[in-house]
Design a protein around this motif. Structure first.
Motif, mmCIF file in Angstrom:
data_model
loop_
_atom_site.group_PDB
_atom_site.id
_atom_site.type_symbol
_atom_site.label_atom_id
_atom_site.label_comp_id
_atom_site.label_asym_id
_atom_site.label_seq_id
_atom_site.Cartn_x
_atom_site.Cartn_y
_atom_site.Cartn_z
ATOM 1 N N ARG A 31 2.069 -35.797 -94.149
ATOM 2 C CA ARG A 31 3.200 -36.378 -93.433
ATOM 3 C C ARG A 31 3.470 -37.798 -93.870
ATOM 4 N NH1 ARG A 31 5.479 -34.643 -89.236
ATOM 5 N NH2 ARG A 31 5.709 -36.757 -88.442
ATOM 6 N N TYR A 51 6.117 -41.308 -98.037
ATOM 7 C CA TYR A 51 6.279 -39.991 -97.432
ATOM 8 C C TYR A 51 6.311 -38.854 -98.435
ATOM 9 C CZ TYR A 51 7.423 -42.485 -93.145
ATOM 10 O OH TYR A 51 7.375 -43.284 -92.042
ATOM 11 N N TYR A 95 -0.940 -36.125 -86.618
ATOM 12 C CA TYR A 95 -0.411 -37.474 -86.399
ATOM 13 C C TYR A 95 -1.505 -38.528 -86.284
ATOM 14 C CZ TYR A 95 3.774 -34.816 -85.261
ATOM 15 O OH TYR A 95 4.822 -33.948 -85.300
ATOM 16 N N ARG B 98 7.415 -38.109 -83.291
ATOM 17 C CA ARG B 98 7.196 -36.772 -83.851
ATOM 18 C C ARG B 98 8.472 -36.283 -84.525
ATOM 19 N NH1 ARG B 98 2.362 -34.484 -81.891
ATOM 20 N NH2 ARG B 98 1.332 -35.961 -80.535
ATOM 21 N N GLY B 99 8.290 -35.905 -85.761
ATOM 22 C CA GLY B 99 9.434 -35.508 -86.567
ATOM 23 C C GLY B 99 9.810 -36.581 -87.557
ATOM 24 N N LEU B 100 9.479 -37.836 -87.271
ATOM 25 C CA LEU B 100 9.773 -38.919 -88.207
ATOM 26 C C LEU B 100 8.537 -39.335 -88.995
ATOM 27 C CD1 LEU B 100 12.117 -41.179 -86.059
ATOM 28 C CD2 LEU B 100 12.738 -39.488 -87.783
ATOM 29 N N GLY B 101 7.358 -39.084 -88.448
ATOM 30 C CA GLY B 101 6.123 -39.351 -89.179
ATOM 31 C C GLY B 101 5.753 -40.794 -89.312
#
Lengths: 109, 116
Positions: A31, A51, A95, B98-101
């Protein structure tokens, strides 16, 4: 299991002597790959996020690049104030960043 | 702008003593983390809190407990300190989108703990 390996462990440069630090990784579903700088007695300080393969980011004498297997932190014409430990970290679906062990950089005047 | 504040900065304990490391952030971040840093081992995650009211174990949780007191504060407790817990402890926070990292972390200045 995610793996982050930084090399070299330690690097000594003369002022003005350009070089690169390496961060190789194995992860499924990357990620983001992060670079941090840590000065003695302090917490790490964020430098860059990359990224996708091919991406580059620059800040003063530092440039970070990313491929599918590794990231490089290029230091151009370093100064003594660039002396620090540089940490690489990556995150995927959880995450939660996983950190490498760092490269200790010393730049001599 | 204080960012992430940790207390104390230094602490010496005897084996078996207990103590709590305090951490507070003023950036309105949802996520908070406790790491330990040992020579040659890098930063290892002890516990994290993705949001207020939740906590989860990291890589090295044994011997520690945590409390997410509110959105600002996240404490780490050693119930019965052992010499193996001699380390530098860092608290961190992030605003995880979340979704953008964008999981970049903001760190405190650390607590150097020695257990004799």
């Amino acid at each position: 299991e995610d793996q982050v390996t930084q090399s070299p462990e330690a690097l000594r440069l003369q002022e003005g002597e350009s070089s690169s630090l390496n961060c190789s990784y194995t992860v499924s579903g990357l990620r983001g790959l992060f670079w941090y700088r840590q000065d003695p007695g302090k917490g790490p300080e964020f430098l860059f996020t990359l990224y996708s393969a091919g991406e580059e980011k620059e800040k003063e004498r530092l440039k970070a690049t990313l491929t599918k297997k590794e990231s490089f932190l290029h230091i151009t014409a370093p100064k003594p104030e660039d002396s620090a430990t540089y940490l690489c970290a990556l995150s995927r679906g959880s995450y939660i960043p996983t950190f490498g062990r760092g490269t200790s950089l010393i730049v001599h005047p | 702008n204080a960012g992430v504040t940790q207390t104390p900065k230094f602490q010496v304990l005897k084996t078996g003593q207990s103590m709590t490391l305090q951490c507070a952030q003023d950036m309105n971040h949802n996520s908070m983390y406790w790491y330990r840093q040992d020579p040659g081992m890098g930063l290892r995650l002890i516990y994290y809190s993705a949001s207020e009211g939740t906590t989860d174990k990291g890589e090295v949780p044994n011997g520690y407990n945590v409390s997410r007191l509110n959105k600002r504060e996240f404490s780490l407790r050693l119930e019965s300190a052992a010499p193996s817990q001699t380390s530098v402890y860092f608290c961190a926070s992030s605003e995880v989108h979340r979704g953008l990292g964008n999981e970049k972390l903001f760190f405190g200045s650390g607590t150097q703990l020695s257990v004799l």
